[in-house]
Scaffold this motif. Structure first.
Motif, short mmCIF file in Angstrom:
data_model
loop_
_atom_site.label_atom_id
_atom_site.label_comp_id
_atom_site.label_asym_id
_atom_site.label_seq_id
_atom_site.Cartn_x
_atom_site.Cartn_y
_atom_site.Cartn_z
N ASP A 52 39.79 41.68 26.37
CA ASP A 52 40.99 42.00 27.14
C ASP A 52 41.29 43.50 27.16
O ASP A 52 41.70 44.04 28.18
N PHE A 53 41.11 44.15 26.03
CA PHE A 53 41.43 45.57 25.91
C PHE A 53 40.12 46.36 25.85
O PHE A 53 39.47 46.41 24.82
N VAL A 54 39.78 46.96 26.99
CA VAL A 54 38.48 47.61 27.11
C VAL A 54 38.60 49.11 26.84
O VAL A 54 39.69 49.68 26.83
N SER A 55 37.46 49.73 26.63
CA SER A 55 37.41 51.18 26.47
C SER A 55 37.30 51.84 27.84
O SER A 55 36.59 51.34 28.73
N LEU A 56 38.00 52.95 28.01
CA LEU A 56 37.93 53.73 29.25
C LEU A 56 37.50 55.16 28.95
O LEU A 56 37.89 56.10 29.63
N ALA A 57 36.66 55.31 27.94
CA ALA A 57 36.31 56.64 27.46
C ALA A 57 35.36 57.39 28.40
O ALA A 57 35.37 58.62 28.44
N THR A 58 34.54 56.66 29.17
CA THR A 58 33.55 57.31 30.03
C THR A 58 33.76 56.88 31.48
O THR A 58 34.36 55.84 31.75
N PRO A 59 33.26 57.67 32.43
CA PRO A 59 33.35 57.26 33.85
C PRO A 59 32.70 55.91 34.11
O PRO A 59 33.20 55.13 34.94
N GLU A 60 31.62 55.62 33.42
CA GLU A 60 30.94 54.33 33.61
C GLU A 60 31.83 53.18 33.15
O GLU A 60 31.91 52.14 33.81
N GLN A 61 32.51 53.36 32.02
CA GLN A 61 33.42 52.32 31.55
C GLN A 61 34.61 52.14 32.48
O GLN A 61 35.09 51.02 32.69
N GLN A 62 35.08 53.22 33.06
CA GLN A 62 36.21 53.13 33.99
C GLN A 62 35.83 52.36 35.25
O GLN A 62 36.58 51.47 35.69
N THR A 63 34.69 52.68 35.85
CA THR A 63 34.29 51.98 37.07
C THR A 63 33.98 50.52 36.77
O THR A 63 34.28 49.64 37.59
N GLU A 64 33.42 50.23 35.61
CA GLU A 64 33.15 48.84 35.25
C GLU A 64 34.44 48.06 35.06
O GLU A 64 34.55 46.90 35.47
N ALA A 65 35.46 48.68 34.46
CA ALA A 65 36.75 48.02 34.28
C ALA A 65 37.40 47.73 35.62
O ALA A 65 38.00 46.66 35.82
N ILE A 66 37.28 48.64 36.57
CA ILE A 66 37.83 48.42 37.91
C ILE A 66 37.10 47.27 38.60
O ILE A 66 37.73 46.39 39.19
N ARG A 67 35.79 47.26 38.50
CA ARG A 67 35.01 46.17 39.14
C ARG A 67 35.36 44.82 38.54
O ARG A 67 35.54 43.84 39.26
N ARG A 68 35.46 44.75 37.22
CA ARG A 68 35.76 43.47 36.56
C ARG A 68 37.11 42.92 36.98
O ARG A 68 37.29 41.71 37.12
N TYR A 69 38.07 43.81 37.17
CA TYR A 69 39.44 43.36 37.45
C TYR A 69 39.71 43.18 38.94
O TYR A 69 40.51 42.32 39.32
N CYS A 70 39.09 44.00 39.77
CA CYS A 70 39.48 44.07 41.19
C CYS A 70 38.44 43.59 42.19
O CYS A 70 38.79 43.31 43.33
N SER A 71 37.20 43.56 41.79
CA SER A 71 36.13 43.35 42.77
C SER A 71 35.75 41.89 42.89
O SER A 71 35.77 41.12 41.92
N ALA A 72 35.35 41.51 44.10
CA ALA A 72 34.83 40.17 44.33
C ALA A 72 33.36 40.13 43.96
O ALA A 72 32.67 41.15 43.89
N ASP A 73 32.87 38.91 43.72
CA ASP A 73 31.45 38.68 43.52
C ASP A 73 30.76 38.66 44.88
O ASP A 73 31.26 38.05 45.83
N GLU A 74 29.63 39.32 44.98
CA GLU A 74 28.94 39.40 46.27
C GLU A 74 28.51 38.03 46.79
O GLU A 74 28.31 37.85 47.99
N THR A 75 28.37 37.06 45.92
CA THR A 75 27.87 35.74 46.33
C THR A 75 29.00 34.75 46.61
O THR A 75 28.72 33.59 46.95
N VAL A 76 30.25 35.17 46.46
CA VAL A 76 31.38 34.24 46.58
C VAL A 76 32.35 34.76 47.64
O VAL A 76 32.65 35.96 47.68
N VAL A 77 32.84 33.87 48.51
CA VAL A 77 33.88 34.24 49.47
C VAL A 77 35.18 34.44 48.71
O VAL A 77 35.61 33.59 47.93
N SER A 78 35.83 35.58 48.92
CA SER A 78 36.99 35.93 48.12
C SER A 78 38.01 36.70 48.95
O SER A 78 37.67 37.27 50.00
N LEU A 79 39.25 36.72 48.47
CA LEU A 79 40.30 37.53 49.09
C LEU A 79 40.23 38.98 48.63
O LEU A 79 41.04 39.80 49.04
N GLN A 80 39.27 39.28 47.74
CA GLN A 80 39.06 40.64 47.28
C GLN A 80 37.79 41.20 47.91
O GLN A 80 36.93 40.46 48.39
#
Length: 244
Positions: free
Chosen positions: A28-56
């Motif tokens: 639940d509480f992730v690290s945001l120390a690096t740019p890679e960790q930041q973009t991964e946290a955004i994807r996990r929380y906000c992004s849809a899966d490419e294989t699934v129809v989604s409202l995101q």
């Protein structure tokens, strides 16, 4: 001195429960120390899966602003593949470190965004990543014809900016943009969202549940470890009220 097998098992069990509780917390509480960790946290929380129809939308985020305000951290991002997408994610600091996402929104089209902090309702932020040069100032106001509904106003000091305000007004907000001569710009040209790109508002409920889960898990572990440490024997129950 060699420990009995039951106590060795107790030590191993204790380590396993502590490690698993840490993994639950870090889920639940992730690290945001690096740019890679930041973009991964955004994807996990906000992004849809490419294989699934989604409202995101399927995001490929690029972080533009990273600001910490009290116990809240805000990441403002654009997208490497979706033109004119602008969004933000709010995180709260965990008791034992890390950052938990609690609110997010994004849309393709608006040149500027505004919102209050979820855990600090008296704080409003206004941000942009590529604001056009003809936009000179802005107001966050429920109704331009009613001065008392003005929440914040500011000057655009560059194409990318992040402004923080304290305000005791929190009406239903509307963002108004103005040119250098004070004329209001048509919001359809600057703030309208592309209907072909999802523009969700995302929020987290039961944000403290992870603390209760980890606490309950550790209590179970403590009971098991205590039982193993005592070699499977129940401890005698003493009655402090009994006489001598």
């Amino acid at each position: 001195m060699k420990l009995p097998a039951c106590r060795i098992a107790a030590v191993i069990t204790a380590a396993a429960f502590l490690l698993s509780a840490c993994c639950l917390y870090r889920g639940d509480f992730v690290s945001l120390a690096t740019p890679e960790q930041q973009t991964e946290a955004i994807r996990r929380y906000c992004s849809a899966d490419e294989t699934v129809v989604s409202l995101q939308a399927v995001l490929h985020p690029a972080v533009v602003h990273d600001r910490t305000i009290g116990s809240t951290r805000v990441l403002v991002f654009t997208d490497r593949e979706i033109p004119r997408l602008l969004g933000s994610v709010q995180f709260r600091r965990g008791i034992f470190g890390g950052w938990q996402p609690i609110r997010a929104s994004y849309a393709a089209g608006p040149v500027m965004g505004t919102e209050t902090l979820k855990n600090q309702e008296g704080i409003r932020i206004v941000y942009a990543a590529d604001c056009p040069p003809e936009v000179a100032s802005y107001r966050v106001q429920a109704n331009p014809d009613q001065p008392d509904t003005l929440m914040v106003e500011g000057t655009v000091d560059g194409p990318a900016f992040f402004h923080v305000y304290e305000t005791d007004r929190n009406y239903f907000p509307s963002l108004h943009l103005y040119g250098a001569d004070g004329t209001e710009l048509d919001r359809r040209d600057y703030l309208a969202a592309d209907p072909d790109v999802p523009s969700p508002g995302i929020g987290s409920a039961e944000t403290n549940l992870v603390y209760w889960v980890c606490g309950g898990w550790l209590v179970i572990g403590w009971l098991i470890v205590r039982y193993l440490w005592d070699g499977g024997r129940s401890r005698p129950v003493t009655n402090p009220a009994a006489g001598d």
